[in-house]
Scaffold this active site. Sequence first.
Site: not given
Length: 356
Positions: A102, A131, A133, A168, A176, A228, A273, A281-282
């Site tokens: 990346g 990457t 991302d 909920r 990311g 994130e 929650r 994810q990778r």
Amino acid sequence: GGPTAVINGSLYGVICEGARHSDAVGCVYGMINGIEGFLADSYMNLSETLSDDDLELLRLTPAAYLGSCRFKLPENLSDSFYRVLFEKLERLDIGYFFYIGGNDSMDTVSKLSRYAAQIKSPIRFIGIPKTIDNDLWGTDMTFGFQSAVDIATDTIDRIHTTATSHSRVFIIEVMGHKVGHVTLHAGIAGGADIILLPEVPYDIQVVCDAITKRTKAGKRFSILAVAEGAISKEDAAMSKKELKEKKKNGVVYPSVAYEIGAKIQEVTGSEVRVTVPGHMQRGGEPCPYDRVLATRLGAAAAELIINEEYGYMAALKNNEITKVPLSEVAGKLKTVDPNCSMIKEAKRIGISFGDQ
Ligand code: F6P
């Protein structure tokens, strides 16, 4: 950098293309753990080690056969680091150098390419964009991205099915840190009600109002897809120093989703929650799109070298493979444009981005 589920596919492309041109290429070496490993003389002769069956496996095996590193090269090309590194490359009679990664990796190969030009070294350099991302400037797509979107979307889908049995608020935190491409795509694909991105600082009151509005409309749950690196308007307005000070004195949360969840619980009284798929994810099987893209880019990179076109990153533009000068790519981030059509379309169907 952070590997993807399909980084081996691009390595497969380079090895096979190198083997096709055995008149010009003696063998293909692999650095173990990138440039950092190579500096410690950790590398292998892939041409001798991998059988044809191994190569087929490599094409379909997820994650990074050669490992990875996060290693920033010195900005000053006069640093002795470069002379030491090039002595190692010359000792192995390296003619062509491919780096798969990346932003930091494209920065690495750009510096090496500039140093080679500076000392008139015959070694040629090519970058291959990888990457999850998809934040590399100069290419429409990086391989690993679609596979990550698949996994994040699958997570949101699964939360959706369980959310119907609870009143909920569910938060799924998507990878990311600096950019929100994965979160934007997975949030829309998974039918999230609210999507929070690093590029669109949120107002927690707007987020809570969106949830309250859904509750009042009789909706049993709300789902948030949160990058994130999502950030509040207040924090986005702070300097790095102020932010550090605030975090030092404030409540420490495991990650941004828990902080947002606590505030939603406090303001709306809803039960919250959090689900964080994290490094899943990778990993896993790369999606077919990424397998095709990785192979195309790997083969294209090798072809650039054979055609004596150096100092470029192989890239995808309007679904065609092209090349972009490394000097134009290094150090740039391709972020989500807050005014992009995808966000406008998402807002039009009622998705909130917490900004208005
Ligand atoms: O750059 C890819 C990436 O997966 C980001 O999306 C994520 O924030 C980061 O790497 C995680 O890095 P690490 O694996 O070093 O924790």
